[in-house]
Design a protein around this motif. Structure first.
Motif, PDB file in Angstrom:
ATOM      1  N   GLN A   1      13.046   8.718  25.534  1.00 36.49           N
ATOM      2  CA  GLN A   1      11.600   8.669  25.295  1.00 36.49           C
ATOM      3  C   GLN A   1      10.849   8.986  26.590  1.00 36.49           C
ATOM      4  OE1 GLN A   1      10.194   4.988  23.735  1.00 36.49           O
ATOM      5  NE2 GLN A   1       8.126   5.730  23.463  1.00 36.49           N
ATOM      6  N   ARG A   2      11.340   8.492  27.704  1.00 36.26           N
ATOM      7  CA  ARG A   2      10.727   8.751  29.002  1.00 36.26           C
ATOM      8  C   ARG A   2      10.653  10.250  29.256  1.00 36.26           C
ATOM      9  NH1 ARG A   2      13.103  10.333  33.229  1.00 36.26           N
ATOM     10  NH2 ARG A   2      12.351  10.043  35.332  1.00 36.26           N
ATOM     11  N   GLU A   3      11.718  10.945  28.887  1.00 38.68           N
ATOM     12  CA  GLU A   3      11.792  12.396  29.076  1.00 38.68           C
ATOM     13  C   GLU A   3      10.684  13.107  28.304  1.00 38.68           C
ATOM     14  OE1 GLU A   3      14.475  15.130  26.576  1.00 38.68           O
ATOM     15  OE2 GLU A   3      15.656  14.497  28.308  1.00 38.68           O
ATOM     16  N   ALA A   4      10.476  12.725  27.061  1.00 30.25           N
ATOM     17  CA  ALA A   4       9.446  13.369  26.239  1.00 30.25           C
ATOM     18  C   ALA A   4       8.058  13.113  26.812  1.00 30.25           C
ATOM     19  CB  ALA A   4       9.529  12.868  24.799  1.00 30.25           C
ATOM     20  N   VAL A   5       7.794  11.905  27.225  1.00 32.06           N
ATOM     21  CA  VAL A   5       6.480  11.577  27.790  1.00 32.06           C
ATOM     22  C   VAL A   5       6.253  12.391  29.068  1.00 32.06           C
ATOM     23  CG1 VAL A   5       5.125   9.745  28.892  1.00 32.06           C
ATOM     24  CG2 VAL A   5       6.364   9.284  26.766  1.00 32.06           C
ATOM     25  N   LEU A   6       7.244  12.413  29.946  1.00 31.29           N
ATOM     26  CA  LEU A   6       7.111  13.178  31.191  1.00 31.29           C
ATOM     27  C   LEU A   6       6.969  14.672  30.921  1.00 31.29           C
ATOM     28  CD1 LEU A   6       9.600  11.352  33.568  1.00 31.29           C
ATOM     29  CD2 LEU A   6       7.109  11.405  33.716  1.00 31.29           C
ATOM     30  N   PHE A   7       7.705  15.182  29.932  1.00 35.37           N
ATOM     31  CA  PHE A   7       7.593  16.599  29.596  1.00 35.37           C
ATOM     32  C   PHE A   7       6.152  16.942  29.231  1.00 35.37           C
ATOM     33  CE2 PHE A   7       7.385  20.226  26.825  1.00 35.37           C
ATOM     34  CZ  PHE A   7       8.243  21.132  27.419  1.00 35.37           C
TER      35      PHE A   7
ATOM     36  N   VAL B   1       3.406  15.232  29.935  1.00 40.40           N
ATOM     37  CA  VAL B   1       2.505  15.042  31.080  1.00 40.40           C
ATOM     38  C   VAL B   1       2.564  16.269  31.989  1.00 40.40           C
ATOM     39  CG1 VAL B   1       2.149  13.712  33.214  1.00 40.40           C
ATOM     40  CG2 VAL B   1       2.506  12.523  31.043  1.00 40.40           C
ATOM     41  N   VAL B   2       3.792  16.699  32.331  1.00 40.07           N
ATOM     42  CA  VAL B   2       3.962  17.895  33.163  1.00 40.07           C
ATOM     43  C   VAL B   2       3.350  19.108  32.465  1.00 40.07           C
ATOM     44  CG1 VAL B   2       5.708  19.511  34.031  1.00 40.07           C
ATOM     45  CG2 VAL B   2       5.946  17.066  34.468  1.00 40.07           C
ATOM     46  N   SER B   3       3.577  19.237  31.174  1.00 36.62           N
ATOM     47  CA  SER B   3       3.046  20.381  30.429  1.00 36.62           C
ATOM     48  C   SER B   3       1.521  20.348  30.360  1.00 36.62           C
ATOM     49  CB  SER B   3       3.649  20.425  29.029  1.00 36.62           C
ATOM     50  OG  SER B   3       5.020  20.707  29.132  1.00 36.62           O
ATOM     51  N   GLY B   4       0.951  19.157  30.246  1.00 31.39           N
ATOM     52  CA  GLY B   4      -0.510  19.045  30.264  1.00 31.39           C
ATOM     53  C   GLY B   4      -1.080  19.523  31.596  1.00 31.39           C
ATOM     54  N   LEU B   5      -0.436  19.131  32.682  1.00 27.18           N
ATOM     55  CA  LEU B   5      -0.865  19.611  33.997  1.00 27.18           C
ATOM     56  C   LEU B   5      -0.673  21.126  34.109  1.00 27.18           C
ATOM     57  CD1 LEU B   5       0.583  16.752  36.228  1.00 27.18           C
ATOM     58  CD2 LEU B   5      -1.828  17.177  35.668  1.00 27.18           C
TER      59      LEU B   5
ATOM     60  N   VAL C   1       6.135  28.500  37.499  1.00 23.62           N
ATOM     61  CA  VAL C   1       6.713  27.974  38.742  1.00 23.62           C
ATOM     62  C   VAL C   1       6.525  26.459  38.797  1.00 23.62           C
ATOM     63  CG1 VAL C   1       6.469  27.952  41.257  1.00 23.62           C
ATOM     64  CG2 VAL C   1       6.499  30.128  40.019  1.00 23.62           C
ATOM     65  N   PHE C   2       5.327  25.987  38.468  1.00 23.48           N
ATOM     66  CA  PHE C   2       5.069  24.555  38.465  1.00 23.48           C
ATOM     67  C   PHE C   2       5.965  23.830  37.461  1.00 23.48           C
ATOM     68  CE2 PHE C   2       2.877  20.979  36.418  1.00 23.48           C
ATOM     69  CZ  PHE C   2       2.821  20.109  37.498  1.00 23.48           C
ATOM     70  N   ARG C   3       6.061  24.364  36.238  1.00 27.22           N
ATOM     71  CA  ARG C   3       6.875  23.715  35.204  1.00 27.22           C
ATOM     72  C   ARG C   3       8.343  23.622  35.606  1.00 27.22           C
ATOM     73  NH1 ARG C   3       3.664  26.531  31.112  1.00 27.22           N
ATOM     74  NH2 ARG C   3       2.635  24.958  29.862  1.00 27.22           N
ATOM     75  N   TYR C   4       8.909  24.720  36.082  1.00 23.98           N
ATOM     76  CA  TYR C   4      10.329  24.694  36.438  1.00 23.98           C
ATOM     77  C   TYR C   4      10.588  23.647  37.514  1.00 23.98           C
ATOM     78  CZ  TYR C   4      15.029  26.061  37.657  1.00 23.98           C
ATOM     79  OH  TYR C   4      16.373  26.037  37.892  1.00 23.98           O
ATOM     80  N   TRP C   5       9.772  23.639  38.542  1.00 19.41           N
ATOM     81  CA  TRP C   5       9.936  22.672  39.623  1.00 19.41           C
ATOM     82  C   TRP C   5       9.794  21.240  39.082  1.00 19.41           C
ATOM     83  CZ3 TRP C   5       5.970  19.444  41.489  1.00 19.41           C
ATOM     84  CH2 TRP C   5       6.320  18.673  42.598  1.00 19.41           C
ATOM     85  N   ALA C   6       8.758  20.990  38.303  1.00 18.96           N
ATOM     86  CA  ALA C   6       8.502  19.640  37.807  1.00 18.96           C
ATOM     87  C   ALA C   6       9.539  19.195  36.782  1.00 18.96           C
ATOM     88  CB  ALA C   6       7.093  19.565  37.206  1.00 18.96           C
ATOM     89  N   MET C   7       9.991  20.104  35.918  1.00 21.89           N
ATOM     90  CA  MET C   7      10.996  19.745  34.911  1.00 21.89           C
ATOM     91  C   MET C   7      12.305  19.335  35.580  1.00 21.89           C
ATOM     92  SD  MET C   7       9.531  20.004  32.013  1.00 21.89           S
ATOM     93  CE  MET C   7       8.050  20.760  31.395  1.00 21.89           C
TER      94      MET C   7
END
Length: 173
Positions: A86-92, A94-98, A144-150
């Motif tokens: 569940q943590r993974e989905a929430v973080l995904f 959040v990162v995607s929103g940014l 670039v942001f997504r790959y780094w953050a993921m």
């Protein structure tokens, strides 16, 4: 019978194969991203040409949100092979929103700061500016942001928990 990956690798020049294998997560991430880029483009233009003619940033945002949901499913199941926490989905998300904000920023700058819109430029000039700023520059920055953050926060490798404490070595008198 060879797997689809083995068949695809057979089509690649032999000297490039080790590089692709070594960076397979990145290659998969880029394939998912390419698929979602096409989806974003199609939805964005469909919205811009119909119901959101006067709202290009909203059209791009809706298209990007839709592609983000598809991206999550593909990245989770294929590119990063995560185990669904569940943590993974929430973080995904959040990162995607940014990343959506990062993706929208160049288009908003182009339209509303640099005034690359009608009547200051031709309709064709506006559409070219929208495509270059929103679909090309915005997508590249967000990718670039997504790959780094993921890799850093979302799809973490499964690692066994660290031992609670090291036992003290026995002292020999």
């Amino acid at each position: 019978m060879p797997s689809p990956t083995q068949r695809a690798l057979a089509l690649v020049p032999e000297r490039v194969r080790p590089l692709l294998v070594r960076h397979r997560k990145l290659v998969k991430f880029l394939l998912v991203g390419g698929t979602c880029f096409v989806l974003t483009m199609v939805v964005n233009f469909a919205l811009k040409l119909t119901v959101l003619k006067e709202k290009p940033v909203i059209a791009l945002t809706i298209a990007t949100v839709l592609a983000t949901v598809v991206s999550y499913a593909l990245n989770r199941q294929w590119a990063f092979r995560a185990n669904g926490r569940q943590r993974e989905a929430v973080l995904f998300f959040v990162v995607s929103g940014l990343a959506i904000l990062v993706n929208d920023a160049p288009l908003a700058l182009s339209r509303y700061v640099f005034d690359l819109r009608e009547p200051d430029v031709s309709h064709f000039g506006q559409e070219v500016a929208d495509f270059l700023s929103g679909m090309i520059v915005g997508t590249l920055l967000a990718m670039v942001f997504r790959y780094w953050a993921m890799k850093r926060w979302v799809f973490l490798p499964d690692t066994p928990p660290a031992p609670a404490g090291r036992p003290e070595p026995e002292r020999v008198p």
